[in-house]
Write a protein that holds these residues in place. Structure first.
Motif, PDB file in Angstrom:
ATOM      1  N   ILE A  32      -6.172  -8.418  -7.805  1.00 33.21           N
ATOM      2  CA  ILE A  32      -5.605  -7.553  -8.837  1.00 33.21           C
ATOM      3  C   ILE A  32      -4.993  -8.403  -9.949  1.00 33.21           C
ATOM      4  O   ILE A  32      -5.124  -8.080 -11.134  1.00 33.21           O
ATOM      5  CB  ILE A  32      -4.549  -6.597  -8.232  1.00 33.21           C
ATOM      6  N   VAL A  33      -4.344  -9.505  -9.586  1.00 30.88           N
ATOM      7  CA  VAL A  33      -3.789 -10.417 -10.596  1.00 30.88           C
ATOM      8  C   VAL A  33      -4.918 -11.000 -11.442  1.00 30.88           C
ATOM      9  O   VAL A  33      -4.809 -11.093 -12.673  1.00 30.88           O
ATOM     10  CB  VAL A  33      -2.959 -11.535  -9.921  1.00 30.88           C
ATOM     11  N   GLY A  34      -6.018 -11.367 -10.795  1.00 29.82           N
ATOM     12  CA  GLY A  34      -7.179 -11.880 -11.528  1.00 29.82           C
ATOM     13  C   GLY A  34      -7.757 -10.850 -12.475  1.00 29.82           C
ATOM     14  O   GLY A  34      -8.176 -11.184 -13.588  1.00 29.82           O
ATOM     15  N   VAL A  35      -7.773  -9.590 -12.046  1.00 27.96           N
ATOM     16  CA  VAL A  35      -8.283  -8.517 -12.914  1.00 27.96           C
ATOM     17  C   VAL A  35      -7.421  -8.405 -14.173  1.00 27.96           C
ATOM     18  O   VAL A  35      -7.943  -8.252 -15.284  1.00 27.96           O
ATOM     19  CB  VAL A  35      -8.321  -7.167 -12.157  1.00 27.96           C
ATOM     20  N   VAL A  36      -6.128  -8.495 -14.006  1.00 27.27           N
ATOM     21  CA  VAL A  36      -5.229  -8.402 -15.157  1.00 27.27           C
ATOM     22  C   VAL A  36      -5.474  -9.562 -16.123  1.00 27.27           C
ATOM     23  O   VAL A  36      -5.525  -9.371 -17.347  1.00 27.27           O
ATOM     24  CB  VAL A  36      -3.756  -8.368 -14.684  1.00 27.27           C
ATOM     25  N   ALA A  94      -7.292  -9.196 -20.058  1.00 24.01           N
ATOM     26  CA  ALA A  94      -6.720  -9.659 -21.324  1.00 24.01           C
ATOM     27  C   ALA A  94      -7.773 -10.331 -22.195  1.00 24.01           C
ATOM     28  O   ALA A  94      -7.644 -10.341 -23.424  1.00 24.01           O
ATOM     29  CB  ALA A  94      -5.571 -10.621 -21.049  1.00 24.01           C
ATOM     30  N   GLN A  95      -8.821 -10.857 -21.587  1.00 24.68           N
ATOM     31  CA  GLN A  95      -9.872 -11.550 -22.337  1.00 24.68           C
ATOM     32  C   GLN A  95     -11.094 -10.681 -22.607  1.00 24.68           C
ATOM     33  O   GLN A  95     -12.008 -11.107 -23.302  1.00 24.68           O
ATOM     34  CB  GLN A  95     -10.317 -12.793 -21.557  1.00 24.68           C
ATOM     35  N   ALA A  96     -11.143  -9.483 -22.043  1.00 20.36           N
ATOM     36  CA  ALA A  96     -12.315  -8.609 -22.193  1.00 20.36           C
ATOM     37  C   ALA A  96     -12.431  -8.145 -23.640  1.00 20.36           C
ATOM     38  O   ALA A  96     -11.450  -7.731 -24.254  1.00 20.36           O
ATOM     39  CB  ALA A  96     -12.203  -7.415 -21.261  1.00 20.36           C
ATOM     40  N   ASN A  97     -13.659  -8.217 -24.169  1.00 21.21           N
ATOM     41  CA  ASN A  97     -13.877  -7.812 -25.563  1.00 21.21           C
ATOM     42  C   ASN A  97     -15.203  -7.088 -25.776  1.00 21.21           C
ATOM     43  O   ASN A  97     -15.634  -6.932 -26.905  1.00 21.21           O
ATOM     44  CB  ASN A  97     -13.765  -9.025 -26.489  1.00 21.21           C
ATOM     45  N   SER A  98     -15.836  -6.655 -24.705  1.00 24.65           N
ATOM     46  CA  SER A  98     -17.096  -5.913 -24.845  1.00 24.65           C
ATOM     47  C   SER A  98     -17.101  -4.770 -23.835  1.00 24.65           C
ATOM     48  O   SER A  98     -16.389  -4.818 -22.831  1.00 24.65           O
ATOM     49  CB  SER A  98     -18.286  -6.844 -24.601  1.00 24.65           C
ATOM     50  N   PRO A  99     -17.930  -3.752 -24.096  1.00 30.65           N
ATOM     51  CA  PRO A  99     -17.999  -2.634 -23.143  1.00 30.65           C
ATOM     52  C   PRO A  99     -18.409  -3.074 -21.730  1.00 30.65           C
ATOM     53  O   PRO A  99     -17.887  -2.557 -20.744  1.00 30.65           O
ATOM     54  CB  PRO A  99     -19.039  -1.702 -23.751  1.00 30.65           C
ATOM     55  N   ALA A 114     -17.778  -5.958 -20.327  1.00 31.06           N
ATOM     56  CA  ALA A 114     -16.612  -6.609 -19.722  1.00 31.06           C
ATOM     57  C   ALA A 114     -15.614  -5.565 -19.230  1.00 31.06           C
ATOM     58  O   ALA A 114     -15.028  -5.717 -18.161  1.00 31.06           O
ATOM     59  CB  ALA A 114     -15.952  -7.549 -20.723  1.00 31.06           C
ATOM     60  N   TYR A 115     -15.420  -4.492 -19.996  1.00 33.42           N
ATOM     61  CA  TYR A 115     -14.511  -3.424 -19.569  1.00 33.42           C
ATOM     62  C   TYR A 115     -15.006  -2.738 -18.289  1.00 33.42           C
ATOM     63  O   TYR A 115     -14.214  -2.391 -17.415  1.00 33.42           O
ATOM     64  CB  TYR A 115     -14.328  -2.390 -20.672  1.00 33.42           C
ATOM     65  N   VAL A 116     -16.312  -2.564 -18.178  1.00 34.36           N
ATOM     66  CA  VAL A 116     -16.890  -1.957 -16.974  1.00 34.36           C
ATOM     67  C   VAL A 116     -16.628  -2.865 -15.769  1.00 34.36           C
ATOM     68  O   VAL A 116     -16.221  -2.396 -14.701  1.00 34.36           O
ATOM     69  CB  VAL A 116     -18.403  -1.692 -17.157  1.00 34.36           C
ATOM     70  N   PHE A 117     -16.854  -4.170 -15.944  1.00 37.10           N
ATOM     71  CA  PHE A 117     -16.627  -5.107 -14.843  1.00 37.10           C
ATOM     72  C   PHE A 117     -15.144  -5.173 -14.458  1.00 37.10           C
ATOM     73  O   PHE A 117     -14.800  -5.254 -13.278  1.00 37.10           O
ATOM     74  CB  PHE A 117     -17.147  -6.503 -15.178  1.00 37.10           C
ATOM     75  N   VAL A 118     -14.267  -5.133 -15.445  1.00 36.31           N
ATOM     76  CA  VAL A 118     -12.826  -5.138 -15.170  1.00 36.31           C
ATOM     77  C   VAL A 118     -12.448  -3.887 -14.389  1.00 36.31           C
ATOM     78  O   VAL A 118     -11.695  -3.946 -13.409  1.00 36.31           O
ATOM     79  CB  VAL A 118     -12.017  -5.259 -16.476  1.00 36.31           C
ATOM     80  N   PHE A 119     -12.975  -2.744 -14.804  1.00 36.51           N
ATOM     81  CA  PHE A 119     -12.675  -1.495 -14.106  1.00 36.51           C
ATOM     82  C   PHE A 119     -13.177  -1.536 -12.663  1.00 36.51           C
ATOM     83  O   PHE A 119     -12.447  -1.179 -11.736  1.00 36.51           O
ATOM     84  CB  PHE A 119     -13.295  -0.303 -14.854  1.00 36.51           C
ATOM     85  N   LEU A 120     -14.413  -1.988 -12.468  1.00 35.13           N
ATOM     86  CA  LEU A 120     -14.970  -2.072 -11.116  1.00 35.13           C
ATOM     87  C   LEU A 120     -14.166  -3.048 -10.243  1.00 35.13           C
ATOM     88  O   LEU A 120     -13.881  -2.765  -9.078  1.00 35.13           O
ATOM     89  CB  LEU A 120     -16.437  -2.500 -11.164  1.00 35.13           C
ATOM     90  N   ALA A 121     -13.798  -4.186 -10.819  1.00 36.83           N
ATOM     91  CA  ALA A 121     -13.010  -5.159 -10.056  1.00 36.83           C
ATOM     92  C   ALA A 121     -11.653  -4.579  -9.677  1.00 36.83           C
ATOM     93  O   ALA A 121     -11.178  -4.780  -8.555  1.00 36.83           O
ATOM     94  CB  ALA A 121     -12.834  -6.441 -10.864  1.00 36.83           C
TER      95      ALA A 121
END
Length: 109
Positions: free
Chosen positions: A45-49, A53-58, A60-67
């Motif tokens: 969860i710390v890694g996801v946060v 912070a570095q996500a800048n594309s749709p 990347a947002y999908v991967f962040v959400f899944l993670a």
């Protein structure tokens, strides 16, 4: 050396070591060991946060959400399994209260 090759090599070595270590664990210890490990994996969860912070594309947002979802499920699942195991070790006898003990002592007099 190519960073992708290094990453894949590290992943494969971690996979082989993990299989070897878990293969040596007796079946009776496997569930407690894994439930504790799952609850400790809150570091995901710390890694996801950090990655969010570095996500800048749709994508990347999908991967962040899944993670985030999978990491949270792993942590919560670890606590649920641990709680279930601890319930197995609780006594099934009702605890004697002080009132019940006093009543029995007076009846014996």
């Amino acid at each position: 050396m190519n960073p992708l090759v290094v990453s894949i090599t590290l992943f494969v070595l971690a996979l082989l070591i993990g299989v070897e270590v878990i293969g040596k664990v007796p079946a009776t210890l496997h569930t407690p060991l894994m439930s504790g490990a799952n609850s400790i994996h809150g570091i995901v969860i710390v890694g996801v946060v950090i990655v969010a912070a570095q996500a800048n594309s749709p994508l990347a947002y999908v991967f962040v959400f899944l993670a985030a979802v999978l990491g949270t499920m792993n942590v919560v699942g670890g606590y649920v399994v641990t709680d279930r195991m601890l319930e197995m070790f609780k006594s099934s006898k009702p605890a004697k209260s002080a009132d019940t003990a006093d009543t029995h002592e007076e009846a014996g007099k």
